[in-house]
Design a protein around this motif. Structure first.
Motif, PDB file in Angstrom:
ATOM      1  N   LYS A   1       0.854  -1.187   0.000  1.00 49.55           N
ATOM      2  CA  LYS A   1       0.000   0.000   0.000  1.00 49.55           C
ATOM      3  C   LYS A   1       0.890   1.236   0.000  1.00 49.55           C
ATOM      4  N   SER A   2       0.564   2.279  -0.715  1.00 44.55           N
ATOM      5  CA  SER A   2      -0.659   2.382  -1.495  1.00 44.55           C
ATOM      6  C   SER A   2      -0.375   2.146  -2.974  1.00 44.55           C
TER       7      SER A   2
ATOM      8  N   ASP B   1      -7.110   4.327  -4.677  1.00 42.05           N
ATOM      9  CA  ASP B   1      -6.118   3.262  -4.578  1.00 42.05           C
ATOM     10  C   ASP B   1      -6.568   2.221  -3.555  1.00 42.05           C
TER      11      ASP B   1
ATOM     12  N   THR C   1      -5.896   1.891  -0.538  1.00 44.57           N
ATOM     13  CA  THR C   1      -6.163   2.422   0.798  1.00 44.57           C
ATOM     14  C   THR C   1      -7.460   3.227   0.810  1.00 44.57           C
TER      15      THR C   1
END
Length: 765
Positions: A483-484, A582, A584
């Motif tokens: 992430k991300s 994205d 997240t």
């Protein structure tokens, strides 16, 4: 006319720096112990500890001491601690120690670590195509859809082009052939690779004395083999790049048929050859054309891709193209052609390699050194003198049997120089610190790893606090779930399109960085030192050339699931269902401008979402005459329009810049302080029956957006409804680019149909 090169960077890996949730199997030294993944309750975090890491270590220490203190097992540090994707840790435990952990404060669950196979290229997994339902299953994995790839040729012996599992009857619409040539005969085609042709007369015409080094459809460059296997390669077990990204390779549409049209040559790339290849592909009966190249600085009526793709569109063939690698500057995009799909490149959630400190801490980093080099338990050398890695002379004073830790520098060019100096100094290994994606350009020729500035603080503190710090660099490791991701790759070309800025381009973004796919085995894929060249059957490459075939593969799947849809309908479904977020659930970032969120000029509507595109709710369709109306509005002459349409059956009775497109771009003059743009759109209900949609607008900064009507009511499937969008913009500062979106939300929440909006000064083109 200036011809462009294929849209890929060889190879151009991008680093992602945040720790992941993916676990490697860890084997304890004692037969009776195993690695366990332990989940903890974050809400019960004891305030006595500074970090979750400290808490987890104390739990492990308590199980290794006390009543179990006379165990013969050596105390183990954490294998990993987790605070993002899950909350907990992994460690090696005996059955008795496991019971002690279960009785600890905050314990939630524990289970044995499981060895697993990473599915490569992994991008199909990143795009959620591996779900139990969705586009893969609805299209039967693209069965019998024919994809024509316009590129550098193909390596037919690659396992990705075997026809295992393919049906033995080629669709009757197929009119193509397997053209014989140098080192290429008809037996090299099969039920997967059903056709191969080559076109080099343009090259020869430009230079009558030229000698074609490989006069056939065989690929000697690697680009075409890579892109075609990404679109529709068959399943291949054990594929990897020197042990990285190891797993099962497969294309986005693994049951689609492939046909290669070689038009790019070591001796040159000419528009005439591209036109010939596209022309033949259309005649042969392909359903989708994937073309990872473009022509810069030419009007639509001189662009071979614009011209040939118009004919393809008329026949219902979807043309998917790459945006180019001229980023991050604005207005660098090519293939900004209104009747095809233009694809930007994004990163994926995968990284490679780790740095293990002598105290057991593991730092996930980035390395693609093409060997499992032994760089273990060596002295970690850290000097406060920041110039230590900036010259061979300074490095010559450092002990050779050690791993040098170079200080953080913000300029990626300096880090690349440091790499050269460290290589010449012949140290055992090196750790570079950078948050700049460009640092990872090219493969690693020297045993080294790049870590983030954030993680570097841990390493530096360890080096300073220990009298004899040591470290190991682990190669051939693969970690996913980072992430991300995605982020827009910095190299990906940005809109607006110089050839036609009144349509928002690119359309969408697809995975383009570090894509593993088939490669030509006689072309160097990596290098050790200055003179050791290494081949590989599979290669990690980056570029919009790699993003394009992902979109082409998804288009092939949609064609299989919805054969009645037009090329415009398929493009619309991809655009209106793309995600601007994205993994997240935050807005996608732009690696070209790391502090900024990505604008639609960089990523279009966002990351492609195949499963949502299967059922978009509403589509924006368009006819060939609609596109001609655009050409008429450009004041093209009748002959110029004819170069594209090839027919006088179209007319210029209704010239208009306002195409029924699934996005909006309003350009204002630099000389005026305000602008009013009106757009008319018509949507078709492709849902399952009656539906009501309501408009929700996020206005670009400085703009007032009015939608009329604000509610669209559909009584039956395939019914059409029209609406208007009025954008009023007043320049509130200096010239500014702003963006927002219009989302049609279905009552009941089944469908959301999103269109990005951009307001920008005309001067950026």
């Amino acid at each position: 006319m200036r011809e462009s090169k294929p849209n890929f960077v060889f190879p151009f890996p991008f680093m992602l720096f945040i720790t992941h949730w993916f676990l490697l199997a860890f084997h304890g030294s004692a037969a009776e112990s195993s690695t366990y993944i332990v989940h903890m309750d974050k809400s019960l975090f004891p305030s006595v500890f500074t970090t979750h890491h400290d808490w987890f270590e104390s739990i492990i220490d308590s199980t290794k001491s006390g009543t179990l203190g006379h165990s013969s097992i050596q105390p183990q540090k954490l294998v990993y601690s987790y605070s993002q994707a899950m909350y907990g840790f992994s460690t090696v435990l005996t059955s008795e120690e496991l019971e002690a952990v279960k009785n600890s404060h905050g314990f939630v669950a524990a289970y044995p670590d499981r060895g697993g196979t990473i599915d490569t290229t992994h991008t199909f997994q990143f795009l959620s195509l591996d779900s139990s339902s969705g586009l893969w299953h609805a299209s039967n994995f693209g069965e019998d859809v024919i994809v024509g790839v316009i590129d550098t040729g193909v390596w037919p012996e690659s396992k990705s082009f075997r026809d295992d599992g393919m049906t033995k009857k080629i669709p009757s619409k197929w009119k193509g052939t397997c053209q014989e040539g140098q080192d290429f005969n008809t037996s090299m085609c099969n039920f997967k690779l059903i056709g191969a042709r080559y076109f080099n007369q343009g090259v020869i015409a430009a230079n009558s004395k030229v000698r074609i080094s490989m006069n056939s459809a065989r690929d000697t460059y690697g680009h075409g083999t890579h892109t075609s296997s990404t679109v529709g390669g068959n399943y291949v077990s054990g594929a990897s790049y020197f042990g990285y990204a190891k797993g099962v390779a497969r294309g986005i549409a693994p049951r689609a048929r492939l046909a290669m049209y070689k038009v790019i040559w070591e001796e040159g790339l000419y528009a005439s050859d591209v036109l010939a290849g596209m022309d033949r592909a259309i005649a042969d009966g392909v359903d989708v054309i994937s073309i990872s190249m473009g022509f810069d600085g030419v009007p639509l009526y001189e662009d071979p891709i614009a011209i040939s793709s118009f004919a393809a569109m008329e026949k219902g063939v979807v043309v998917s193209s790459s945006a180019g690698n001229g980023g991050p500057d604005l207005g660098t995009l090519h293939n900004g052609i209104p009747w095809l799909l233009t694809v930007a490149a994004g990163t994926i959630d995968r990284t490679f390699g780790s740095l293990v400190l002598g105290n057991g801490q593991t730092i996930i980093g980035w390395t693609l050194f093409p060997a499992n080099a032994i760089v273990e338990n060596l002295p970690l050398i850290y000097n406060k003198n920041t110039s230590a890695c900036n010259s061979v002379k300074a490095l010559s004073k450092v002990a050779m049997e050690g791993i040098i830790l170079c200080d953080l520098v913000s300029d990626p060019k300096i880090v690349i120089k440091q790499r050269r100096f460290v290589k010449k100094a012949s140290l055992s290994g090196a750790v570079f610190i950078s948050d700049q994606p460009l640092v990872n350009e090219g493969y690693a020729r020297y045993p080294s790893i790049v870590i983030s500035a954030k993680d570097a603080q841990t390493v530096i503190m360890y080096a300073k606090s220990h009298r004899k710090p040591t470290a190991s660099i682990k190669f051939q490791e693969t970690f996913v779930g980072i992430k991300s991701a995605p982020a827009v790759a910095d190299y990906s070309s940005r809109g607006p399109s110089p050839s036609y800025p009144w349509v928002l381009k690119p359309d969408i973004m697809a995975p383009g960085s570090n894509v593993l796919a088939a490669y030509t085995p006689h072309t160097p894929a990596a290098e050790i030192g200055d003179n050791v060249l290494l081949p590989s059957d599979y290669n990690l490459l980056s570029g919009t050339s790699m993003a394009c075939p992902h979109a082409s593969g998804v288009a092939a799947l949609l064609k299989g699931a919805h054969p009645e849809w037009s090329a415009a309908a398929i493009r619309s479904a991809l655009v209106t269902t793309a995600s601007p977020l994205d993994n997240t659930q935050n807005p996608i970032r732009d690696y070209g401008y790391p502090s900024q969120y990505a604008s639609p000029l960089a990523m279009g509507a966002g990351q492609i979402d195949p499963n949502k595109a299967l059922d978009p709710g509403l589509i924006y369709d368009a006819t060939p005459q609609d596109y001609v109306n655009l050409l008429c509005a450009l004041n093209y002459t009748q002959k110029q329009i004819l170069t594209i349409t090839r027919s006088g059956s179209y007319n210029c009775a209704k010239p208009s810049f306002d195409l029924n497109y699934p996005s909006f771009i309003a350009l204002y003059s630099n000389k005026t302080r305000s602008v009013v743009h009106k757009f008319k759109r018509t949507v078709t209900n492709v849902g399952h029956g009656p539906a009501i949609y309501r408009a929700k607008v996020t206005e670009p900064k400085g703009s007032v957006v009015t939608v009329s009507p604000e509610t669209l009511s559909f009584r039956y499937k395939n019914e059409k409804r029209s609406y208007d969008v009025l954008i009023k913009y007043r320049k509130y500062k200096k010239e500014n680019i702003s963006y927002g979106d219009l989302v049609w939300i279905e009552d009941g929440g089944t469908h959301t149909v999103r269109s990005p909006i951009v307001v920008a000064p005309r001067g950026i083109v």
